[in-house]
Design a protein around this motif. Structure first.
Motif: not given
Length: 196
Positions: A138-148, A27-41
């Motif tokens: 927690v926004m630095d552990v939350t991701g999305s496909r689109s900033e908008r 799922l997180i592989s499609s994150s654009r608002t935070i890179q998957p590696a950063a989200l994981t860390a």
């Protein structure tokens, strides 16, 4: 609904629990608002902070392409059958087993992290607020496909009463004294955080 501590912005570790929602590799592989590696860390740091401060964690995961879901490998040290709830509904509060698991802790401050902001995180925050929890996202552990669309979801959560935050902010409130444990151990985890 706000609790006694929510108005002053200070968290009491004895009243906090953390819910990780759909932090799954596929799922997180499609994150654009935070890179998957950063989200994981950052997810791993949040889980480690929870362990150091004795804050309970729960994981909610969904099936992916017809197969059982799995948590991020970085979260494996914190995952057990007892703290993991599988679901098929978009919102975690639509799953009675998860509602019961969270309620069993008798902690009314819920820190939410997950993917995707507009679906699982939003539904979780709204469901938790309706159930009477004070909710931090927690926004630095939350991701999305689109900033908008993520921005729109965050605004909706804020309007409903959720509080956007970060791993650093949560950690510093759970263990504010960095001169002794657990604060000194929490401080060491900060080097592992990744910028969004």
């Amino acid at each position: 609904m706000l609790t006694e501590n929510s108005g002053n912005g200070i968290l009491d570790a004895r009243d906090v629990q953390i819910l990780f929602v759909d932090l799954q590799p596929e799922l997180i592989s499609s994150s654009r608002t935070i890179q998957p590696a950063a989200l994981t860390a950052n997810a791993a740091v949040l889980a480690q902070v929870a362990r150091l401060t004795h804050v309970p964690v729960t994981f909610s995961i969904v099936p992916v392409q017809g197969k059982p879901g799995r948590n991020l490998p970085a979260l494996t040290p914190y995952v057990s059958p007892k703290n993991t709830v599988r679901r098929v509904m978009a919102g975690t509060f639509m799953e009675p087993r998860l509602v019961d698991a969270l309620g069993a802790y008798k902690r009314k401050t819920l820190v939410v992290a997950g993917y995707a902001t507009e679906v699982a995180v939003l539904q979780t925050a709204l469901g938790a607020l309706k159930a009477g929890y004070t909710v931090y996202v927690v926004m630095d552990v939350t991701g999305s496909r689109s900033e908008r669309t993520e921005d729109a979801a965050v605004r909706q959560m804020e309007m409903a009463g959720a509080i956007p935050t970060s791993v650093l902010a949560i950690a510093a409130q759970l263990a504010p004294d960095f001169s002794r444990t657990p604060g000194s151990e929490v401080l060491l985890t900060f080097d592992s955080l990744s910028p969004p």
